[in-house]
Design an enzyme around this catalytic site. Structure first.
Site, short mmCIF file in Angstrom:
data_model
loop_
_atom_site.label_atom_id
_atom_site.label_comp_id
_atom_site.label_asym_id
_atom_site.label_seq_id
_atom_site.Cartn_x
_atom_site.Cartn_y
_atom_site.Cartn_z
N CYS A 51 30.74 45.37 33.49
CA CYS A 51 32.09 45.91 33.62
C CYS A 51 32.13 47.28 32.95
CB CYS A 51 33.09 44.96 32.96
SG CYS A 51 34.76 45.60 32.97
N CYS A 54 34.74 46.92 29.74
CA CYS A 54 34.50 46.11 28.55
C CYS A 54 33.05 45.70 28.36
CB CYS A 54 35.38 44.86 28.56
SG CYS A 54 34.80 43.58 29.69
N CYS A 100 37.53 41.34 36.40
CA CYS A 100 36.76 40.98 35.20
C CYS A 100 37.57 39.96 34.41
CB CYS A 100 36.51 42.23 34.35
SG CYS A 100 35.76 41.85 32.75
N CYS A 103 38.61 41.57 30.67
CA CYS A 103 39.57 42.67 30.47
C CYS A 103 40.47 42.87 31.68
CB CYS A 103 38.84 43.96 30.12
SG CYS A 103 38.06 44.75 31.55
N CYS A 123 32.56 42.33 47.46
CA CYS A 123 32.57 43.74 47.85
C CYS A 123 33.18 44.51 46.67
CB CYS A 123 33.42 43.89 49.11
SG CYS A 123 33.44 45.54 49.78
ZN LIG Z 1 35.85 43.96 31.81
#
Ligand SMILES: [Zn+2]
Length: 148
Positions: A51, A54, A100, A103, A123
């Site tokens: 990510c 985060c 995610c 976060c 995707c």
């Molecule tokens: Zn994240």
């Protein structure tokens, strides 16, 4: 929720400071990068996609494939609990949004037209991801033949 063990997700102010405008727009405002423009659309190195906000491990190069869509596509997340999905009815369509789990960054969408064995196609916007190559963890001798 009181999960004391995981680090606090980054604040909005921190992300505005650190991310590029496109990364911020995609992850925090549910934007979409233009097809075939993302850094990882045709990226084939071995490693982990984290990510961008985060640092959570989201996808692995081992489940990445070329869907022809112009966005990085995966048939499975690296760990199911690291991503969250929910129904997205924006833009007059019914799609499944992928976020995610730590976060809540917007990552992209998942469709059910992916390859076997999962049949799923995650995707994902390159702008949501930060790639970490495998050789950062060892095997420094292996040089891959890469196209420029
Ligand atoms: Zn994240």
């Amino acid at each position: 929720m009181g999960n004391d063990n995981s680090p606090a997700p980054p604040t909005d102010a921190e992300l505005r400071e650190r991310l590029t405008p496109l990364q911020y727009q995609v992850t925090r405002e549910k934007g979409t990068e233009r097809a075939f423009t993302g850094a990882y659309a045709h990226h084939k190195e071995a490693g982990v996609y984290r990510c961008v906000c985060c640092g959570a491990d989201l996808f692995s190069s081992t489940t990445k494939y070329d869907s022809g869509s112009g966005w990085p596509s995966f048939w499975l997340p690296l760990a199911g609990e690291n991503v969250r999905t929910h129904v997205d009815r924006s833009h007059g369509m019914v799609r499944t949004e992928v976020n995610c789990a730590r976060c809540d960054a917007h990552l992209g969408h998942v469709f059910d037209d992916g390859p076997r064995p999962s049949g799923q196609r995650y995707c994902i916007n390159s702008a949501s991801l930060a790639f970490e190559p495998d050789h950062a963890h060892g095997e420094p001798g292996i040089e891959q033949d890469r196209r420029a």
